[in-house]
Write an enzyme that holds these catalytic residues in place. Structure first.
Site, PDB file in Angstrom:
ATOM      1  N   CYS A  41      27.922  -9.632  22.855  1.00 54.94           N
ATOM      2  CA  CYS A  41      29.030 -10.589  22.973  1.00 54.94           C
ATOM      3  C   CYS A  41      28.937 -11.671  21.893  1.00 54.94           C
ATOM      4  CB  CYS A  41      29.017 -11.231  24.365  1.00 54.94           C
ATOM      5  SG  CYS A  41      30.396 -12.365  24.587  1.00 54.94           S
ATOM      6  N   CYS A  83      30.033 -15.240  22.880  1.00 54.68           N
ATOM      7  CA  CYS A  83      29.124 -16.004  23.742  1.00 54.68           C
ATOM      8  C   CYS A  83      27.908 -16.480  22.961  1.00 54.68           C
ATOM      9  CB  CYS A  83      28.610 -15.138  24.893  1.00 54.68           C
ATOM     10  SG  CYS A  83      29.887 -14.275  25.769  1.00 54.68           S
ATOM     11  N   ASP A  84      27.239 -15.538  22.307  1.00 53.99           N
ATOM     12  CA  ASP A  84      25.909 -15.827  21.767  1.00 53.99           C
ATOM     13  C   ASP A  84      25.938 -16.266  20.311  1.00 53.99           C
ATOM     14  OD1 ASP A  84      25.052 -15.014  24.252  1.00 53.99           O
ATOM     15  OD2 ASP A  84      24.774 -12.944  23.631  1.00 53.99           O
TER      16      ASP A  84
END
Ligand SMILES: Cc1cc2nc3c(=O)[nH]c(=O)nc-3n(C[C@H](O)[C@H](O)[C@H](O)COP(=O)(O)OP(=O)(O)OC[C@H]3O[C@@H](n4cnc5c(N)ncnc54)[C@H](O)[C@@H]3O)c2cc1C
Length: 510
Positions: A337, A340-341
């Site tokens: 992701c 997200c990261d």
């Protein structure tokens, strides 16, 4: 001004819902990050007479708690709760201020029954759309159970702490200083982890008319269509939302120029809840058994359900590349992701494996954050759309390597390098990387139906134009089937087809 005029306006409307006085207790220094949090809190407090701001000695600086005059909620925010966490902040304000959280009586009883004393810390990034679920669930648990407290920590503002805790993915939850869980978790999933002995069990012998497995767009559409036919319906899902929850921007949901995955699935959930559908969440179907007049659906240790017809809509998950290091470093530098990261790899070298649309979108995102991005593609050319490739070529810190066979991801405690073999020369190359984003396509979630349904060589359930599988009572829809294209509107359409076919089947049975 930290809050935009639009956010101020939205917030002041929400704050009219406060029933009790709320005190924000802040631990701030003279540093720029503290000053920004101070301005943010002052702007918030100015919007309602029920809010006040005082100082406190807290573990992290800058951070603040949200309490009532007579009650410490245990809720703390370290860093600025903007971006996707602004909603978590607003909900915490309202819930501490007397608005009851929207949870079921069973969930409330489970939270109040927790005996252990716990302090949770959740590392988030403000661009992570999976993080608010965790933050909001743990905030509710903290508020309702005085033994439990929770701090949201914005990883970007606490880089040293994130490095010390070796946080390489968000959300990552720590319990009393030890890593406890990572990835998206909803309230039920967190409660199942905290009190596994109280996981709900099911023994349903009186069959449903139609049981839908899967809470993505295909399953939701199938459940709504069957319920609207007056059938007795249940929808069972490991996690409601499916892949759409992982999707940030959606521009091809017909009728909406732009929407976001979690928002769309919230609307779809509300639509499902509008009908008398038994929504059974956080439950994994482990196998199917076709009996004389019904299908028995096993939920492993959690029991079983039975139904006269079944619609399988279990979608797909990211394909693994199955090389040494891939399992070991999941959430320790390996990510699926980028939204997200990504912020955790600011100014660090990263590798993106996969030259399709998802891989190239990730490389474009990361090119703006990382020090360098290497795209590795197994084939001899990138398969992404021309418009994405054009944008990628404009990035000066991106290197593209085709005919690259990744053979290992290495590191100590976290990813440090990756090795690939050039498929032409057979030469092995090792490149330094702090992050590896693996985006090499999807695999259908169909392992559990193998014993009774016919699958094609990709593992997809073979259905006809009515969504019918090789078993007369079982239909399938969406990404788990042999449909040529995998898209949200296509899944919704095939869910509707399967539902109408299941209804038709029941009508013919009389
Ligand atoms: C990053 C990304 C971006 C995308 N962007 C777009 C886009 O912009 N537009 C577009 O149209 N499409 C997009 N797609 C594709 C789209 O998301 C899928 O086609 C769609 O979600 C498929 O819906 P589905 O209901 O078949 O499956 P899913 O969405 O995968 O849902 C499957 C459901 O089944 C549940 N489940 C799985 N196994 C079990 C089990 N054993 N027991 C119980 N429940 C189970 C899951 O928890 C989930 O609820 C994107 C996909 C990805 C990954």
């Amino acid at each position: 001004m930290v809050l935009t005029a639009e956010l101020q306006q939205q917030l002041s409307q929400y704050l009219t819902l406060l029933e009790k006085e709320v005190v924000l207790k802040a631990c701030l220094g003279e540093d720029p990050a503290s000053q920004e949090v101070k301005s943010f809190l002052e702007e918030v407090v100015a919007l309602s007479g029920k809010l006040s701001l005082t100082s406190a000695d807290l573990k992290l600086k800058p951070s603040f708690t949200i309490d009532r005059k007579d009650y410490d909620s245990g809720i703390c925010f370290a860093g600025l709760p903007l971006g996707h966490e602004f909603e978590s902040f607003v909900l915490a304000l309202l819930q501490v201020g007397g608005r009851a959280p929207k949870i079921s009586p069973e969930q409330k009883a489970r939270i109040e029954g927790l005996k252990q004393t716990c302090h949770f810390e959740t590392f988030v990034s403000l661009s992570c759309h999976n993080c608010p679920d965790v933050v909001q669930a743990l905030n509710i648990i903290s508020l309702l159970n005085p033994n439990i407290s929770h701090s949201m920590i914005e990883g970007g503002s606490f880089k040293d702490l994130a490095d010390k805790y070796q946080v390489m993915a968000v959300p990552t939850i720590f319990l009393d200083g030890k890593e406890w869980a990572s990835g998206r978790q909803n309230l039920d999933q967190i409660l199942d982890l905290l009190s596994p002995q109280e996981k709900p069990t099911y023994q349903v012998d009186e069959p449903y008319d139609c049981l839908v497995i899967g809470g993505g767009p295909a399953g939701a559409s199938a459940a709504i269509y069957t319920a609207r036919k007056g059938l007795k319906v249940a929808l069972v899902a490991k996690s409601f939302g499916g892949q759409v929850n992982e999707t940030l921007g959606i521009e091809n949901m017909i009728g909406q120029i732009y929407t976001e995955g979690p928002k769309l699935m919230q609307q779809i959930r509300a639509h499902v809840e509008h009908y008398p559908i038994d929504l059974i969440e956080n439950v994994t179907v482990s196998s199917l058994e076709v009996e004389d007049e019904k299908v028995k659906v096993s939920l492993g240790e959690q029991g079983y359900l039975t139904s006269k017809t079944l619609i399988v809509a279990t979608g797909a998950h990211w394909r693994l590349i199955n090389v040494p290091g891939e399992k070991e470093f999941k959430a320790k530098g390996i990510s699926y992701c980028p939204h997200c990261d990504g912020p955790l790899f600011k100014d660090k070298p990263v590798v993106v494996i996969g030259g399709g649309n998802s891989g190239i979108e990730a490389a474009l995102d990361m090119a703006n954050l990382a020090s360098s991005v290497t795209v590795l593609e197994y084939a001899d050319h990138l398969k992404a759309d021309a418009v994405l490739l054009e944008r990628l070529r404009e990035k000066s810190n991106v290197t593209i390597v085709t005919k690259a066979n990744t053979t290992a991801i290495e590191g100590q405690g976290k990813v440090q390098s990756l090795t690939y073999v050039d498929r032409d020369s057979q030469e092995s190359h090792t490149i330094k990387a702090d992050g590896v984003f693996i985006l090499v396509g999807l695999v259908p979630n169909t392992d559990f139906v193998k014993n009774c349904l016919t699958l094609n060589d990709k593992g997809e359930i073979i259905v006809d134009e009515r969504g019918q599988s090789n078993q007369e009572r079982i239909f399938a829809a969406g990404d788990c089937t042999n449909s040529t294209y995998k898209q949200i509107v296509i899944s919704m359409g095939s869910g509707a087809t399967a539902a109408l076919s299941a209804h038709d089947y029941l009508m013919r049975q009389g």
